[in-house]
Enzyme design. Sequence first.
Site, short mmCIF file in Angstrom:
data_model
loop_
_atom_site.label_atom_id
_atom_site.label_comp_id
_atom_site.label_asym_id
_atom_site.label_seq_id
_atom_site.Cartn_x
_atom_site.Cartn_y
_atom_site.Cartn_z
N TYR A 6 52.90 21.52 69.40
CA TYR A 6 53.06 22.86 68.81
C TYR A 6 51.95 23.17 67.81
O TYR A 6 51.81 24.31 67.36
CB TYR A 6 54.42 23.03 68.13
CG TYR A 6 55.64 22.78 68.99
CD1 TYR A 6 55.55 22.66 70.38
CD2 TYR A 6 56.91 22.65 68.43
CE1 TYR A 6 56.67 22.42 71.17
CE2 TYR A 6 58.03 22.41 69.21
CZ TYR A 6 57.91 22.29 70.57
OH TYR A 6 59.02 22.05 71.34
N GLU A 56 71.01 35.04 61.04
CA GLU A 56 72.01 35.36 62.08
C GLU A 56 72.44 34.08 62.80
O GLU A 56 73.62 33.85 63.03
CB GLU A 56 71.41 36.37 63.07
CG GLU A 56 72.35 36.71 64.21
CD GLU A 56 71.74 37.66 65.23
OE1 GLU A 56 70.89 38.51 64.87
OE2 GLU A 56 72.11 37.55 66.41
N ASN A 57 71.46 33.25 63.15
CA ASN A 57 71.78 32.08 63.98
C ASN A 57 72.58 31.02 63.22
O ASN A 57 73.46 30.38 63.81
CB ASN A 57 70.50 31.49 64.56
CG ASN A 57 69.82 32.46 65.52
OD1 ASN A 57 70.42 33.44 65.95
ND2 ASN A 57 68.58 32.19 65.86
N1 LIG Z 1 61.48 19.67 74.50
C1 LIG Z 1 60.94 20.70 75.10
O1 LIG Z 1 60.28 20.59 76.14
C2 LIG Z 1 61.15 22.07 74.51
C3 LIG Z 1 60.90 23.22 75.27
C4 LIG Z 1 61.15 24.45 74.69
C5 LIG Z 1 61.63 24.53 73.38
N2 LIG Z 1 61.84 23.39 72.64
C6 LIG Z 1 62.35 23.42 71.25
O2 LIG Z 1 63.52 24.24 71.22
C7 LIG Z 1 63.33 25.30 70.29
C8 LIG Z 1 64.08 26.53 70.73
O3 LIG Z 1 63.71 26.95 72.02
P1 LIG Z 1 62.84 28.26 72.32
O4 LIG Z 1 61.99 28.57 71.16
O5 LIG Z 1 62.20 28.01 73.64
O6 LIG Z 1 63.93 29.39 72.58
P2 LIG Z 1 65.19 30.02 71.81
O7 LIG Z 1 65.43 29.32 70.55
O8 LIG Z 1 66.28 30.11 72.81
O9 LIG Z 1 64.69 31.52 71.54
C9 LIG Z 1 63.67 31.82 70.62
C10 LIG Z 1 63.28 33.29 70.79
O10 LIG Z 1 64.43 34.12 70.57
C11 LIG Z 1 64.18 34.99 69.45
N3 LIG Z 1 65.41 35.01 68.65
C12 LIG Z 1 65.85 34.02 67.82
N4 LIG Z 1 67.04 34.35 67.30
C13 LIG Z 1 67.37 35.56 67.80
C14 LIG Z 1 68.48 36.42 67.63
N5 LIG Z 1 69.50 36.07 66.82
N6 LIG Z 1 68.49 37.60 68.30
C15 LIG Z 1 67.46 37.94 69.11
N7 LIG Z 1 66.37 37.17 69.33
C16 LIG Z 1 66.31 35.98 68.67
C17 LIG Z 1 63.02 34.40 68.72
O11 LIG Z 1 62.26 35.42 68.14
P3 LIG Z 1 61.93 35.48 66.56
O12 LIG Z 1 61.12 34.26 66.24
O13 LIG Z 1 61.19 36.75 66.42
O14 LIG Z 1 63.26 35.49 65.83
C18 LIG Z 1 62.23 33.74 69.84
O15 LIG Z 1 61.44 34.69 70.51
C19 LIG Z 1 61.81 25.46 70.26
O16 LIG Z 1 61.38 26.22 69.18
C20 LIG Z 1 61.38 24.03 70.25
O17 LIG Z 1 61.54 23.47 68.95
C21 LIG Z 1 61.61 22.17 73.21
#
Ligand SMILES: NC(=O)c1ccc[n+]([C@@H]2O[C@H](COP(=O)([O-])OP(=O)(O)OC[C@H]3O[C@@H](n4cnc5c(N)ncnc54)[C@H](OP(=O)(O)O)[C@@H]3O)[C@@H](O)[C@H]2O)c1
Length: 269
Positions: free
Chosen positions: A42, A230-231
């Site tokens: 990242y 919110e989360n």
């Molecule tokens: N191990 C792996 O291969 C892998 C792969 C993917 C992800 N990850 C980890 O998992 C974490 C989470 O996954 P992710 O980032 O892919 O997806 P996520 O947490 O499901 O979604 C994040 C997205 O949703 C938005 N968001 C967050 N809270 C919200 C809400 N209450 N209402 C509306 N939109 C909201 C965020 O925007 P804003 O930032 O604008 O709030 C961002 O665009 C990552 O950050 C990373 O640390 C690991």
Amino acid sequence: MPGEMPRLGFGTYAHDDPEVCAESVRQALEVGYRHVDTAQGYENEADVGRGIRESSVDREDVFLATKLLTENLAYDDVIHSTKESMDRLGVDTIDLLYVHWPLNTYDPADTLPALDELVDRGWIRHVGVSNFEPRHLEEARDVLENPIFANQVEMHPMLQQDALLADAREHDYWVVAYSPIARGEFFDHPAIAETAARLDCTPAQVCLAWLLDREHVAAIPKATGEHVVENVGALDVALDAEARERIDGIDEEHRVVDFDEAPWHATTD
Ligand SMILES: NC(=O)c1ccc[n+]([C@@H]2O[C@H](COP(=O)([O-])OP(=O)(O)OC[C@H]3O[C@@H](n4cnc5c(N)ncnc54)[C@H](OP(=O)(O)O)[C@@H]3O)[C@@H](O)[C@H]2O)c1
């Protein structure tokens, strides 16, 4: 239950702006998160470390996880690159170090003894894996001296991962759900939207409360600003039997992270 880990963590993938990243991590800790998830890939470990230091929460009260890049999985590279991660994060122990993917330079017999060595040195507290399928988990258990502490995989109401969760419960480790709100792509699914309306909460909170209601599951949503607050509110949402039944019963599957070489597409590798 597996060893202790705060079940709601703060994800940082795509927190690319150094100031916004550090501020979001600081904000997350101030509002109650006690687990932060980053990765060498990242390219924000320094900002994550700064956010932790700039918060009022003591380092020892934060569960900090990072992940090894798939090009750093040869024995010596695991050791050296972990030291570099510790330096960037500004910490002398990483609570959980994951193999990010069983791909590229991943070789169980070479990679995993290096993680055991890091535990012996006190540089990491727990060994984690990510995006491992049952065959990778079985092989890793054969090689590792330490128990697998967690498998981090995509999990949300549209990808329930029952087989991987059954393995985690059988062998007593955490499933850490990434993309736990599926990046907001399914907030208008009737099971999610109608449950949110009925329980007077938001669709993101429904997704997170459903995950936190499952034994052996943790969740690490990424967010900015008001979404951070919110989360964390999902911790106050009490899912009832109707909600559980409705969401458990979703009969479609969607991944938000996918590519041709992903481990779930291959039957052997
Ligand atoms: N191990 C792996 O291969 C892998 C792969 C993917 C992800 N990850 C980890 O998992 C974490 C989470 O996954 P992710 O980032 O892919 O997806 P996520 O947490 O499901 O979604 C994040 C997205 O949703 C938005 N968001 C967050 N809270 C919200 C809400 N209450 N209402 C509306 N939109 C909201 C965020 O925007 P804003 O930032 O604008 O709030 C961002 O665009 C990552 O950050 C990373 O640390 C690991």
